[in-house]
Motif scaffolding. Structure first.
Motif, mmCIF file in Angstrom:
data_model
loop_
_atom_site.group_PDB
_atom_site.id
_atom_site.type_symbol
_atom_site.label_atom_id
_atom_site.label_comp_id
_atom_site.label_asym_id
_atom_site.label_seq_id
_atom_site.Cartn_x
_atom_site.Cartn_y
_atom_site.Cartn_z
ATOM 1 N N PRO A 114 0.842 -1.195 0.000
ATOM 2 C CA PRO A 114 0.000 0.000 0.000
ATOM 3 C C PRO A 114 0.880 1.249 0.000
ATOM 4 O O PRO A 114 1.982 1.261 0.548
ATOM 5 C CB PRO A 114 -0.813 -0.112 1.291
ATOM 6 C CG PRO A 114 -0.088 -1.104 2.126
ATOM 7 C CD PRO A 114 0.697 -1.979 1.196
ATOM 8 N N GLU A 115 0.371 2.260 -0.618
ATOM 9 C CA GLU A 115 1.128 3.505 -0.707
ATOM 10 C C GLU A 115 1.301 4.114 0.680
ATOM 11 O O GLU A 115 0.377 4.113 1.496
ATOM 12 C CB GLU A 115 0.406 4.495 -1.610
ATOM 13 C CG GLU A 115 0.357 4.061 -3.066
ATOM 14 C CD GLU A 115 -0.344 5.090 -3.933
ATOM 15 O OE1 GLU A 115 -0.504 6.248 -3.499
ATOM 16 O OE2 GLU A 115 -0.723 4.734 -5.047
ATOM 17 N N ALA A 116 2.510 4.621 0.934
ATOM 18 C CA ALA A 116 2.778 5.276 2.214
ATOM 19 C C ALA A 116 2.022 6.599 2.259
ATOM 20 O O ALA A 116 1.815 7.249 1.244
ATOM 21 C CB ALA A 116 4.273 5.522 2.361
ATOM 22 N N LYS A 117 1.620 6.959 3.469
ATOM 23 C CA LYS A 117 0.900 8.201 3.630
ATOM 24 C C LYS A 117 1.853 9.342 3.274
ATOM 25 O O LYS A 117 2.983 9.387 3.765
ATOM 26 C CB LYS A 117 0.419 8.327 5.080
ATOM 27 C CG LYS A 117 -0.533 9.467 5.298
ATOM 28 C CD LYS A 117 -1.086 9.444 6.710
ATOM 29 C CE LYS A 117 -2.023 10.606 6.905
ATOM 30 N NZ LYS A 117 -2.565 10.633 8.258
ATOM 31 N N PRO A 118 1.427 10.247 2.421
ATOM 32 C CA PRO A 118 2.326 11.320 2.008
ATOM 33 C C PRO A 118 2.654 12.239 3.187
ATOM 34 O O PRO A 118 1.876 12.384 4.135
ATOM 35 C CB PRO A 118 1.539 12.067 0.927
ATOM 36 C CG PRO A 118 0.109 11.713 1.160
ATOM 37 C CD PRO A 118 0.121 10.351 1.796
ATOM 38 N N ALA A 119 3.828 12.827 3.116
ATOM 39 C CA ALA A 119 4.256 13.753 4.172
ATOM 40 C C ALA A 119 3.318 14.958 4.190
ATOM 41 O O ALA A 119 2.811 15.374 3.153
ATOM 42 C CB ALA A 119 5.683 14.207 3.907
ATOM 43 N N THR A 123 1.373 23.766 4.971
ATOM 44 C CA THR A 123 0.166 24.311 5.606
ATOM 45 C C THR A 123 -0.316 23.385 6.709
ATOM 46 O O THR A 123 -0.700 23.836 7.793
ATOM 47 C CB THR A 123 -0.943 24.496 4.549
ATOM 48 O OG1 THR A 123 -0.438 25.308 3.491
ATOM 49 C CG2 THR A 123 -2.181 25.126 5.136
ATOM 50 N N GLU A 124 -0.291 22.065 6.437
ATOM 51 C CA GLU A 124 -0.731 21.108 7.452
ATOM 52 C C GLU A 124 0.191 21.120 8.665
ATOM 53 O O GLU A 124 -0.265 21.049 9.812
ATOM 54 C CB GLU A 124 -0.791 19.694 6.846
ATOM 55 C CG GLU A 124 -1.917 19.521 5.828
ATOM 56 C CD GLU A 124 -1.844 18.189 5.099
ATOM 57 O OE1 GLU A 124 -0.728 17.626 4.988
ATOM 58 O OE2 GLU A 124 -2.892 17.726 4.625
ATOM 59 N N VAL A 125 1.497 21.246 8.442
ATOM 60 C CA VAL A 125 2.462 21.316 9.545
ATOM 61 C C VAL A 125 2.185 22.553 10.397
ATOM 62 O O VAL A 125 2.153 22.488 11.638
ATOM 63 C CB VAL A 125 3.919 21.327 9.011
ATOM 64 C CG1 VAL A 125 4.908 21.634 10.125
ATOM 65 C CG2 VAL A 125 4.237 19.999 8.343
ATOM 66 N N LEU A 126 1.956 23.673 9.741
ATOM 67 C CA LEU A 126 1.668 24.912 10.458
ATOM 68 C C LEU A 126 0.383 24.776 11.277
ATOM 69 O O LEU A 126 0.331 25.190 12.446
ATOM 70 C CB LEU A 126 1.553 26.076 9.467
ATOM 71 C CG LEU A 126 1.275 27.444 10.051
ATOM 72 C CD1 LEU A 126 2.398 27.866 11.012
ATOM 73 C CD2 LEU A 126 1.095 28.475 8.969
ATOM 74 N N LEU A 127 -0.656 24.178 10.684
ATOM 75 C CA LEU A 127 -1.917 24.004 11.406
ATOM 76 C C LEU A 127 -1.741 23.069 12.611
ATOM 77 O O LEU A 127 -2.334 23.296 13.676
ATOM 78 C CB LEU A 127 -3.000 23.465 10.474
ATOM 79 C CG LEU A 127 -3.545 24.463 9.443
ATOM 80 C CD1 LEU A 127 -4.441 23.762 8.444
ATOM 81 C CD2 LEU A 127 -4.279 25.599 10.136
#
Length: 148
Positions: A114-119, A123-127
């Protein structure tokens, strides 16, 4: 629901269309196989067997009477049956190879990890940082259950 609208719904289903396409392609494939057997495979076999044309092999039950036009020859055409058997074997082999190819593709697809969850994006890191700071300011800890 009227018959016309029910028929329209039935005919517009994907599997009915797929079936129709399959039947049309199958009929065309049958013509190709018939030509392959009659014009490519059987002539060399006939040559190897002393020039025998399998499509004309027959067992005559009642010979044709040349004096009358009403009585025709009655014969079992086993040569045509042999040709049909060869056509069937070719079609069965082609279908087997097609199914084998599809099954191999499915197995290969199933074996892929299965594909690894993308990093997370910037914006997500900041949130996530803002969320963590708000939790720290309010005294909320991850080990505590959420307030109801």
């Amino acid at each position: 629901m009227s018959i016309v609208s029910e028929f329209r719904e039935f005919i517009s289903r994907g599997n009915v269309i797929d079936l129709a396409v399959g039947v049309i392609i199958g009929a065309s494939f049958n013509a190709i196989v018939k030509s392959l057997v009659d014009q490519i495979i059987m002539p060399p076999i006939g040559l190897l067997t002393g020039g025998i044309d399998f499509s004309r092999l027959k067992w005559v039950l009642r010979p044709e009477d040349p004096t009358t036009e009403a009585v025709e020859q009655v014969a079992i055409m086993y040569g045509a049956f042999i040709n049909t058997l060869i056509q069937f074997v070719i079609v069965a082999w082609a279908v087997f190879m097609l199914v084998k190819l599809v099954n191999a593709m499915r197995r290969k697809e199933a074996e892929q990890p299965p594909e690894a969850k993308p990093a997370p994006t910037a914006t997500e890191v900041l949130l996530m940082e803002i969320r963590d700071q708000l939790k720290a300011q309010n005294g909320v800890h991850d080990s505590l259950p959420p307030k109801a």
